[in-house]
Design a protein around this motif. Structure first.
Motif, short mmCIF file in Angstrom:
data_model
loop_
_atom_site.label_atom_id
_atom_site.label_comp_id
_atom_site.label_asym_id
_atom_site.label_seq_id
_atom_site.Cartn_x
_atom_site.Cartn_y
_atom_site.Cartn_z
N PHE A 226 0.83 -1.21 0.00
CA PHE A 226 0.00 0.00 0.00
C PHE A 226 0.86 1.26 0.00
O PHE A 226 0.61 2.21 -0.73
N TYR A 227 1.91 1.27 0.78
CA TYR A 227 2.74 2.46 0.88
C TYR A 227 3.56 2.69 -0.40
O TYR A 227 3.85 3.84 -0.77
N ALA A 228 3.99 1.62 -1.00
CA ALA A 228 4.71 1.78 -2.26
C ALA A 228 3.81 2.45 -3.32
O ALA A 228 4.24 3.32 -4.07
N ARG A 229 2.57 2.01 -3.35
CA ARG A 229 1.65 2.62 -4.32
C ARG A 229 1.26 4.03 -3.90
O ARG A 229 1.04 4.89 -4.75
N LEU A 230 1.17 4.28 -2.58
CA LEU A 230 0.78 5.61 -2.11
C LEU A 230 1.87 6.64 -2.42
O LEU A 230 1.57 7.76 -2.85
N PHE A 231 3.12 6.26 -2.24
CA PHE A 231 4.21 7.20 -2.48
C PHE A 231 4.75 7.14 -3.91
O PHE A 231 5.65 7.88 -4.26
N GLY A 232 4.24 6.22 -4.69
CA GLY A 232 4.57 6.20 -6.12
C GLY A 232 5.93 5.66 -6.44
O GLY A 232 6.50 6.05 -7.47
N VAL A 233 6.47 4.75 -5.65
CA VAL A 233 7.75 4.12 -5.99
C VAL A 233 7.46 2.85 -6.76
O VAL A 233 6.62 2.05 -6.36
N THR A 234 8.11 2.66 -7.86
CA THR A 234 7.87 1.52 -8.74
C THR A 234 9.17 0.79 -8.96
O THR A 234 10.26 1.39 -9.01
N SER A 235 9.05 -0.51 -9.11
CA SER A 235 10.23 -1.36 -9.37
C SER A 235 10.36 -1.54 -10.86
O SER A 235 9.67 -2.35 -11.48
N LEU A 236 11.25 -0.77 -11.47
CA LEU A 236 11.45 -0.89 -12.91
C LEU A 236 12.16 -2.18 -13.27
O LEU A 236 11.98 -2.71 -14.36
N THR A 237 12.98 -2.70 -12.37
CA THR A 237 13.70 -3.97 -12.58
C THR A 237 13.39 -4.92 -11.49
O THR A 237 12.99 -4.55 -10.39
N GLN A 238 13.60 -6.19 -11.81
CA GLN A 238 13.43 -7.27 -10.84
C GLN A 238 14.75 -8.03 -10.70
O GLN A 238 15.50 -8.13 -11.67
N THR A 239 14.99 -8.56 -9.51
CA THR A 239 16.26 -9.26 -9.26
C THR A 239 16.01 -10.73 -9.05
O THR A 239 14.93 -11.16 -8.64
N ASN A 240 17.07 -11.51 -9.34
CA ASN A 240 17.02 -12.95 -9.18
C ASN A 240 18.33 -13.37 -8.51
O ASN A 240 19.42 -13.08 -9.01
N CYS A 241 18.21 -14.09 -7.40
CA CYS A 241 19.41 -14.45 -6.64
C CYS A 241 20.31 -15.40 -7.41
O CYS A 241 21.55 -15.41 -7.23
N SER A 242 19.72 -16.23 -8.21
CA SER A 242 20.54 -17.20 -8.96
C SER A 242 21.36 -16.50 -10.04
O SER A 242 22.42 -16.99 -10.43
#
Length: 1979
Positions: free
Chosen positions: A68-84
């Motif tokens: 909810f807070y990520a959407r409220l403050f407008g922060v978006t994940s342009l990239t995704q990470t993978n541990c492998s």
């Protein structure tokens, strides 16, 4: 805005605050603004860092992206990470584009915070766009708000006042939208339906753009308020200074101009918007209402004033209606409204969609709302700004008032100007200085000039505009009616029936035309509305359509299925005129255009009325284009004449146009109603007189209106919905589809063709206009402008018309208009007869034969007919027109058989089809085509040519009824009077003394220069300019060359024209004198007296007659007769006058004296008779362009040689036809016409005319298809012995084309003979009777008789035109150099003809009496003698003439025979059966000569010998017999024997035709020789008449021809009376030839003398000597040059046809045999050739060899590797060969032989013994030379790699075995075993030079060079032995001695011939005497 959130809200609210603060006109404090920028930069930097850190895996694990807070403050994940795989960057696929754009925009904002973009835009429709784009109740407020502002007149003011509220409301909407755009769920932030809904962030950006306009509007409002306050303060402080200037700014002028245009034409923009709103998208009810409103707008033509009064309320209604439409459509988009509408109206969703209520997407809603909104804006603009002014300018009453007011103001201004003149003078003086300064400014001058040009352009544009409006006013009624009828015909329905009825009645009755326009306008609107309503989806035709069941009838089932009843469901609305159609605009296109044209019609009338009221003009009396052109200008010139006919063509020829359109209706339809039209045409034409036709014309118009209405009703027919068929389709009716179509019955299978009604309408339109013309003819004003349409009196005698002719005389052609008048009124009659002839011969039917009869009758008697009274002329001509209309009517009646009953006619009565040329010419009928026994004459049917003939007949009738025709009649009458002298032209009857003096003057005068000599100086200067101008001025040189070419062309044209005039000089002189006489005589004819009467007192005084002579009864009676209506003196008066005058003076003197006036006018320097018309005509002809002068010269030449033209056409016709019918006239030409002295008689020409007409009739009769030989024309047309082809009655195209040309040429020649008085000779001679014979005898012996005796030879009972006076005195010799022979001919003929008549009469009487007495078969004998005696007498007079105008044309005859001989030799293939493809050399080499060729060669040579013998014997009788035999023999051979031998028709044998034509030239020359007689002396060769280089070289060339000189000498000796032996004769001939050559050289030395002691000029030395040197060198080296160049330059490639290879081992059986042919022999393509040449780049010897060959000379032979023959060898030989091969010490031979075969040449073998290895044996490259030896090319083989060796193997298959060879290293790689061979073919000489090339170099040296060298050596050696006879200084005495020998021989003094010959021999034996005789003459 990209990602709404609490973080981004900072930017958003700052933005809103700044924009609102700016819009309130508040300034920003720089410090605060800077701080704000720094804070925003820091915040944006932190925002960027936070976004960047959030991309790390740690922060995404702490705060997940879906939190909810990520959407409220407008922060978006342009990239995704993978541990492998931590090294990999994975893109988040769930994000949208604006998530990725957000960081980029933050970065851009970080660097561009200091930049602020201010936009100054004001869009009037932004609120509506917002409301439409974002549909909600909140935006609905904006829609209502904008509509309310638009309805207010001063909407700008109220928009400014409401701008603060608009900014506040817009900011409120943005804030709410921003909050609800945050990515929160519905439970987190719930939506309010219809008010607050979640949207994409992009919509927020577009809403901000809309809000910018609100901010701009608010800022503008506050700025204007502030400026207004400042202005008010300044006005209080400042004082008023001066008055404003009166000059208007140019922008203000342009603004007023644009405003005026918008006031006038903005209503059309509104109409276009109406149109756009109505037809955009799917048709619904509210759009139909728009169309109803638009139709009301277009109905102003119904009642204009009423329309203007309610126009304002109309626009208000449109605005209100549009707002309601917008509100209803907008509110219907809410979710609750569809159900509300359904409950309130009870309509389902489909019907609501038909009303226009439908929920749309945002894009569709924008379109649905935006278009009506735009329309609303356009209408409001018109209502607020343009409506009032539009009503003012369209008020005609106001225009009238303004015009009156303007006139009063002009009068007041004039009064004021009179009082202000003094003041103006002072002002002018003051302004002089200012004007002087302005003139100094050049730019002002340029601007003034441009202004003047622009004003002129506006003036011309205004004139053109006025002209176009007037043109539209003239023809708009035709355009409107034509288009409406076309629409009704194109869409046949009950709706359109109203249009046809309206205009069918309105056209003939003009008072109903406005009513018809109004009815059509209203009815069109009704139709458009009905058609639009029918397109609604709620109307389904399937619900009320009917399906009809098939019933049993006599109609074919397949045809019945095409019926409207049974082809598908029957929609009853289609019969009315309604149907479903898409797109609708295309469906309504015709109706909308009809409405536009009707509106345009009223607009034109209103505009013209407005224009005339404003300019105080009246409507023109006549509806013409050129108002200043009247009947008085018709004869002023060609331009005015064209203008007059543009104005009044229909006024003059409208009636004839209506008749032609009636015939057009008949020809286009050919059905029952066309027959009715034909009967009406007959009824109208029967009235004849124009006044009588005008009385019946209203009834005819009523008939046309009724019949077109009734036919359209038939086209509509009964409605098909009841499924009831017509009674003629029932089982009992005997009607087929063709008959129903012909009867024009309504039918469901074959519907009546409505296009036919277009032709009926065209006729109705022209008939209505003609009815108006009949009414206009009775108006005095129209008659003054256009002239009278009153016909000339039928009782008037055109030849005796004595009243004043209202039209000017045009006969003498003083202008181009007069030339056209002469063509129309003088020659149209004969052209119409030609059209009649073509009409009769183009169509083969019984009816068309009447045209031929009529044509022949008028051709024979047309000249006399033109002199009859008008009533008689019209009676004959009207009968011809009646026959023409009868034929048209009968063809139309018979079309029921050609179209309806054609099948039965083909089966039972084919002869009827052929006899009447029955063929259906109208499309749509079913015509059987399978019957080959009865072919339909489709190409010979129809009435096209009948219609053309009808048009020209009507035109010629108008010519007869014109006053202009009276001038033609007067000219014809004068020509007949002048022609009554029978050719005794006084022009050549001048005194000899005067002529001698004139000749002396002519000799003294310098010779007239030719055109080239006149332009000589100019040409020389141009040549110098062309070739001596400097090189740098190329353009000038080119220009000079072109100029020189043009001058040269003009000079050539002038010279050619002068040469043609010299040929026809005698004709021009005679025509000129006749024209002068005709002019004078015409004047007297028009004055009712003959010029001879006026000359009587003068003649009395000049001849000293007593004064009592003037008081005689003859003169008194003549004076009384002069006052009568006759145009000429009566016969009795003339007779009495003649007797009275002749008692005192000779008749000859009277005749010459009467006629010499015109000659004095023509020849005297000071003309006694002057005529202005003749002088103007002479000036007009002299000033013509060169091309017209050339045309005149060609025409004069044609007229002067019309007799030869007739001969040529007759011969040409026979050459083309080559039949027995056309054979008669050529024979008559050569045996009668050309032998007649002095010219062919009238009997011959009448025979030719009548025979031609009979031949045409015979040919025409046998063109009918029912004759058996016409059924297989394609099979028999090329058979020469097919009887119809021999006779000339075969059926073919263009069978009478040349006969027509022949007939026209004969009648043309007859007219010339009549004009010159040479036509009635036979009648005048015969009318004199026996009395003439005795008078002639007296005239021959008694010398001059007195006048009374001379008068007895005149037939006093004859008319004046036919008086023929004989002058027995010897005629004065004509001194003209070019006509001496003609004078002798005429003199001779005048006496011989009289004697022949006497002899003929007495012999005929004697034999006829004896035959009647002695035999009971007297009648038969009498008829035989009637033919025999004239022929015998004719040839007797020809052989025994009294006088002979001897001539010598043997040379020309010999040249004609020579040309024929050459044609036979070089065209010999045309005289053999199968020799068309051969040539003379091949035939002679094969010892084959065609028999026909041999016969023709022998006959040709024999006739040349006989002709020479007759010439030498000078026997005319023999020549006549030879001519007769030759004419009959040649014609029999060429037209009967030769076609059978060659199996080709003569008309298809071009060479034979050419030979025959040249032979005809020979026959003509021969006849001329017979007619004139042979010369009494034949002296020497014709080439020895002159002594110049041309004669010298031609004579020497003549002597070089083998055997020609010897043959001529022997023939001359045989057929010439002489005492000399043959050797002596040849001796004299040789001496004469030698002396002639010396004479030529001596004359050349005299012309070009060489002074003593002066060296020879270099021109002579290098010219003559250099030429001899070059010639000798060429002869010496000719063989080498010839053999070298013949193959390299002119040689052709001779490619091999077959290449064979054979390999043999040691003399045993060949082991390998193979050949290559056809496709195995291939040429190299360019790439292969280039590659081949590159492979030998370093081999010098190979490249040198290859230089002599091109790509096409090289051929690659691909040979199969397997031997084509089995290896057949005996076992012992096989074993022996194996042993030989195994013995390595012994030599074993391998033989490879090759054979190359080429066209006409065998290039043969070659075998070599190579005791070597196999790799070096194969000849890879072979040269095929022109000789028989083909050799390997060593240059190309040298250095070749061993890869090209051969692999040899033996293949065995069971008991069979063969050898296989495979070549290694081939250029063209193949997978199979094969051999490759390259052949280089030498070029061979072309076949045309093969006879020389065959000799070779040595042969040419032996046969050509040595022979020529021998002749050259004889020329250079032995000169010393002939000096005594060659170097003779003067040969005149010897030459005279030779000619004396010839002369005494011809005179029969044979003893003197021996003496002179002995003298000549002694002269050559005595050198001393020779020296004396050849001494130069001394003074």
């Amino acid at each position: 805005m990209m990602v709404p959130s609490l973080t981004s809200a900072v930017y958003f609210f700052v933005f809103l605050g700044l924009c609102t603060w700016w819009s309130c006109c508040q300034a920003f404090d720089p410090l605060i603004f800077s701080c704000l920028c720094v804070l925003m930069a820091i915040f944006s930097a932190g925002h960027l860092i936070g976004l960047y850190l959030y991309q790390l895996q740690f922060f995404q694990e702490v705060v997940p992206p879906e939190d909810f807070y990520a959407r409220l403050f407008g922060v978006t994940s342009l990239t995704q990470t993978n541990c492998s795989s931590t090294w990999m960057i994975i893109k988040n696929q769930k994000l949208y584009w604006y998530h990725h754009a957000n960081p980029i925009l933050l970065l851009v904002m970080y660097y561009t915070l200091a930049t602020l973009i201010r936009l100054w835009l004001q869009e009037p429709i932004v609120r509506i766009a917002w409301s439409i784009t974002y549909h909600s109740w909140l935006t609905f407020v904006l829609l209502i708000w904008s509509c309310t502002l638009w309805m207010i007149r001063d909407r700008r003011k109220y928009a400014m006042i409401s701008s603060p509220f608009m900014v506040f409301y817009g900011n409120l909407l943005l804030i709410l939208q921003y909050i609800w755009s945050i990515q929160l769920n519905n439970d987190e932030l719930p939506e309010v339906s219809g008010f607050l809904e979640r949207k994409e962030p992009g919509e927020l950006a577009s809403k901000i753009l809309f809000t910018i306009t609100f901010w701009l509007l608010l800022r503008q409002h506050l700025t204007e308020q502030k400026a207004l306050r400042l202005k008010e303060e300044e006005e209080k402080e400042e004082e008023e200074e001066g008055e404003e200037e009166d000059e208007q700014d140019i922008m203000k002028v342009l603004g007023n101009l644009v405003m005026a245009m918008l006031i006038k034409y903005w209503i059309y923009v509104c109409g276009g918007m109406f149109f756009f709103v109505s037809f955009e998208g799917t048709i619904v009810m509210y759009k139909i209402i728009y169309m109803v409103l638009f139709l009301f707008l277009c109905d102003f033509q119904v009642h204009y004033e009423w329309w203007r009064k309610i126009l304002k309320y109309f626009w208000m209604s449109v605005v209100v209606y549009t707002m309601l439409v917008l509100i209803f459509i907008y509110t219907y988009q809410f979710e609750s409204f569809p159900g509300l509408w359904k409950n309130m109206t009870g309509l389902d969703e489909r019907k609501l969609e038909d009303l226009g209520l439908k929920q749309f997407s945002v894009g569709d809603l924008f379109t649905r709302i935006f278009i009506p909104t735009s329309f609303l804006l356009v209408c409001i603009l018109h209502l607020h700004y343009f409506h009032d002014q539009f009503l003012q300018i369209t008020d005609l009453k106001a225009v009238t008032r303004r015009v009156k007011k303007g006139k009063e103001e002009e009068k007041e201004d004039e009064d004021k100007e009179d009082g202000d003149d003094d003041d103006d003078d002072d002002e002018d003086n003051e302004s002089e200085g200012e004007e002087a300064t302005d003139l100094r400014n050049k730019w002002h001058l340029v601007i003034d000039r441009l202004t003047v040009l622009f004003l002129k352009f506006l003036e011309y544009f205004h004139k053109m505009q006025v002209f176009v409006w007037w043109l539209l006013e003239l023809h708009i009624i035709k355009i409107v009616s034509s288009y409406i009828i076309w629409v009704t015909v194109k869409e046949v329905s009950l709706f359109n029936f109203v249009f046809l009825i309206a205009w069918a009645l309105a056209l003939p009755y003009a008072q109903f035309r406005p009513l018809a326009s109004s009815i059509c306008t209203v009815w069109t609107c009704v139709i458009i509305v009905c058609k639009m309503l029918y397109q609604l989806t709620s109307i389904d035709p399937k619900t009320f359509s009917s399906n009809c069941t098939l019933v049993s009838t006599n109609v074919d089932l397949e045809e019945l299925k095409t019926s409207v009843l049974y082809s598908g469901p029957v929609d009853p609305a289609e019969w009315v005129g309604l149907r479903k159609s898409y797109p609708l605009l295309v469906y309504l296109r015709n109706n909308l255009l009809m409405l536009a044209i009707l509106a345009f019609e009223v607009t034109i009338y209103r505009h013209q009325e407005y224009y005339r009221c404003r300019n105080n003009l009246t409507t023109p009396v006549t509806k013409t284009i050129f108002h200043d052109i009247t009947r008085a200008h018709l004869d002023d010139g060609l331009v005015n004449c064209v203008k007059y006919f543009i104005n009044y063509f229909f006024y003059k020829f409208g009636l004839e146009t209506c008749f032609l359109l009636s015939v057009n209706v008949i020809g286009q339809r050919m059905d029952f109603y066309a027959m009715i039209h034909a009967f009406w045409l007959i009824a109208v034409l029967y009235r004849r007189r124009r006044k009588a036709i005008a009385e019946i014309w209203p009834k005819y118009c009523c008939f046309l209106a009724c019949i077109i209405t009734f036919q359209y009703f038939l086209c509509i027919g009964i409605p098909p919905a009841p499924c009831k068929d017509y009674p003629w389709r029932s089982g009992n009716a005997n009607f087929n589809s063709n008959i129903i179509k012909w009867l024009y019955f309504p039918d469901f299978i074959v519907r009546p063709n409505p296009v036919f009604l277009v032709y009926d309408f065209m006729l109705l339109l022209c008939a209505s206009l003609q009815r108006q013309t009949f009414e206009d003819e009775n108006k005095a004003a129209v008659r003054i402008m256009a002239g009278d349409n009153v016909e000339i009196c039928m009782n008037l005698d055109a030849a005796s018309f004595s009243q004043h002719n209202p039209v000017p005389d045009f006969i003498h052609c003083r202008s181009y208009l007069d030339m056209y008048k002469v063509i129309i009124f003088s020659y149209l009659f004969w052209f119409v007869l030609t059209i009649i002839f073509i009409t009769g011969t183009t169509r083969i039917s019984i009816f068309c034969m009447g045209y031929l009869v009529a044509c022949f009758y008028f051709l024979l008697f047309g000249g006399d007919l033109l002199l009859k009274p008008i009533r008689s002329i019209l009676r004959y001509w009207d009968w011809l027109i009646a026959y023409n209309v009868f034929v048209i009517t009968m063809k139309n009646i018979l079309s029921i058989g050609a179209c309806g009953y054609i099948e039965s006619l083909i089966e039972n009565s084919c002869w009827v089809i052929q006899a009447f040329s029955l063929a259906c010419t109208v499309k749509g009928y079913h015509i059987p085509t399978g019957n080959l026994d009865c072919k339909l004459p489709s190409g010979e049917a129809g009435i096209i040519w009948d219609s053309i003939c009808f048009a020209f007949l009507l035109l010629q009738r108008r010519v007869f009824m014109s006053y202009y025709f009276l001038h033609v009649v007067a000219d014809i009458k004068a020509s007949q009077i002048l022609a009554s002298r029978s050719g005794n032209y006084y022009l050549f009857e001048t005194d000899s003394e005067e002529e001698e003096e004139e000749e002396k003057k002519e000799e003294e005068e310098p010779r007239k220069k030719s055109a080239f000599q006149c332009n000589k100086r100019h040409l020389c200067s141009l040549i110098l300019c062309c070739f001596c101008s400097p090189l740098d001025n190329i353009i000038k040189r080119i220009f000079n060359i072109l100029k020189f070419t043009w001058v040269l062309f003009l000079a050539t044209l002038d010279s050619f024209t002068a040469w043609l005039n010299s040929i026809s000089r005698e004709h021009i002189d005679i025509s000129t004198v006749l024209r002068i006489e005709r002019c004078m005589l015409t004047r007297e004819i028009k004055k009712q007296r003959y010029m001879f009467v006026n000359q009587i007192p003068k003649l009395v005084q000049e001849n000293h007659l007593p004064h009592s002579f003037l008081k005689t009864d003859a003169i008194k009676s003549l004076a009384r007769i002069t006052a009568c209506s006759c145009c000429f003196v009566h016969t009795e008066a003339f007779t009495s006058l003649t007797e009275a005058v002749c008692s005192h003076m000779s008749l000859e003197f009277l005749t010459l004296r009467c006629c010499r006036i015109s000659y004095l006018w023509y020849s005297a320097p000071h003309r006694m008779f002057r005529d202005d018309e003749l002088e103007e005509s002479e000036k007009f002809y002299v000033g013509q362009p060169r091309v017209l002068l050339l045309i005149y010269a060609l025409y004069n030449t044609l007229v002067a040689r019309s007799e030869m033209v007739c001969y040529f056409v007759i011969i040409l016709n026979h050459m083309i036809s080559a039949s027995m019918i056309t054979l008669v006239l050529p024979i008559l030409i050569f045996l009668w016409a050309m032998l007649s002295v002095p010219r062919p008689s009238k009997r011959f020409w009448m025979t030719a005319i009548v025979y031609t007409e009979v031949a045409i009739v015979i040919k025409y009769f046998f063109q009918f298809g029912f004759f058996p030989w016409n059924k297989h024309v394609d099979y028999t047309k090329d058979k020469p012995y097919h009887p119809p082809n021999i006779i000339g009655i075969e059926k073919k195209e263009g069978y009478v084309h040349y006969d027509l040309v022949q007939l026209l040429a004969l009648f043309f020649h007859r007219s010339i003979l009549k004009c010159h008085g040479l036509w009635d000779e036979d009648e005048k001679g015969d009318s004199s009777g026996n009395k003439e014979d005795t008078d002639d005898e007296l005239s021959l012996t008694g010398g001059r008789r007195d006048s009374s005796a001379s008068l007895k030879s005149v037939n006093l009972a004859a008319s004046v035109e036919s008086i023929h006076v004989h002058f027995p005195e010897q005629q004065t010799a004509i001194r003209r150099k070019s006509s001496s022979s003609i004078s002798q001919l005429s003199h001779r003929s005048s006496f011989s003809s009289h004697r022949s008549k006497r002899g003929k009469f007495h012999a005929f009487a004697f034999f006829s009496k004896s035959c009647v007495i002695k035999s009971h078969c007297g009648l038969c004998c009498f008829r035989t003698l009637q033919v025999y005696v004239p022929i015998r007498q004719f040839f007797y007079n020809l052989i025994h003439p009294d006088y002979s105008a001897v001539t010598d044309v043997y040379v020309l005859m010999f040249l004609a025979d020579t040309v024929d001989f050459i044609i036979i030799v070089f065209g010999f293939w045309a005289f053999g059966k199968h020799s068309a493809a051969a040539d003379i050399t091949s035939s002679l080499s094969e010892d084959q000569v065609p028999e026909a060729f041999l016969v023709m060669v022998l006959i040709q040579f024999g006739t040349m010998v006989v002709d020479r013998a007759l010439y030498l014997k000078k026997t005319v009788m023999g020549k006549v017999i030879f001519q007769v035999i030759l004419v009959f023999g040649i014609h029999f051979w060429m037209f009967f024997i030769l076609p059978g031998v060659t199996e080709r028709k003569f008309s298809q044998n071009t060479v034979a035709q050419l030979w025959y034509f040249v032979k005809c030239v020979y026959f003509g020359l021969s006849a001329y020789q017979i007619r004139c007689g042979y010369p009494t002396r034949v002296l020497g060769n014709f080439l020895t008449k002159s002594y110049n280089y041309v004669n010298l070289f031609l004579f020497q060339g003549f002597r070089l021809v083998p055997f020609l000189t010897e043959l001529r000498a022997v023939m001359d000796w045989v057929w010439t009376d002489t005492t000399l032996s043959l050797s002596s004769w040849i001796c004299v001939e040789d001496i004469y030839a030698h002396i002639f050559i010396l004479k030529c050289w001596r004359e050349s030395e005299k012309r070009y003398p060489q002074p003593r002691g002066q060296k020879k000029k270099k021109v002579v030395k290098y010219g003559m000597g250099g030429m001899i040197i070059v010639l000798l060198i060429c002869i010496v080296w000719f063989p080498l040059l010839f053999m070298s160049l013949i193959k390299s330059v002119a040689g052709i490639t001779n490619k091999p046809l077959d290449v064979s290879i054979t390999i043999t081992l040691g003399g045993y059986q060949p082991i390998f045999t193979m050949s290559a042919q056809q496709n195995q022999l291939k040429s190299l393509d360019p790439n292969e050739f280039n590659e081949f040449m590159r492979s030998y780049r370093g081999n010098t010897a190979a490249l040198q060899f290859l230089e002599g060959y091109a790509r096409e000379d090289i051929t690659r032979a691909d040979l199969e590797g397997n031997s084509n023959s089995l290896w057949t060898i005996s076992p012992p030989s096989r074993q022996k060969m194996i042993d030989g091969l195994r013995d390595l010490n012994a030599e074993f031979s391998l033989v490879i032989s090759w054979t190359i075969q080429r066209y006409k040449n065998m290039k043969y073998l070659v075998f070599h013994f190579f005791p070597r290895i196999l790799e070096e044996v194969y000849p890879y490259y072979i040269k095929a030379p022109s000789d028989s030896l083909a050799k390997p090319i060593k240059q190309l083989l040298r250095g070749m790699s061993p890869d090209h060796g051969k692999h040899v193997s033996l293949v065995k298959n069971t008991s069979e075995e063969w050898w296989v060879l495979d070549q290694l290293g081939k250029r063209h790689k193949t997978s199979n075993e094969s051999l490759e061979l390259f052949i280089f073919s030498d070029k061979v000489s072309p076949p045309s030079l093969g006879f020389l090339a065959g000799y070779g170099i040595m042969g040419l040296y032996a046969s050509v060079v040595l022979v020529i060298g021998k002749f050259v050596r004889e020329f250079f050696s032995g000169i010393s032995h002939s000096i005594m006879f060659e170097e003779l200084p003067n040969v005149d005495r010897i030459l005279k001695l030779c000619t004396d020998i010839f002369l005494v021989r011809e005179t029969g003094e044979l003893e003197l011939e021996e003496d002179l010959y002995a003298k000549l021999i002694f002269l050559y034996r005595s050198p001393e005497t020779m020296i004396k005789w050849t001494r130069e003459k001394t003074n």
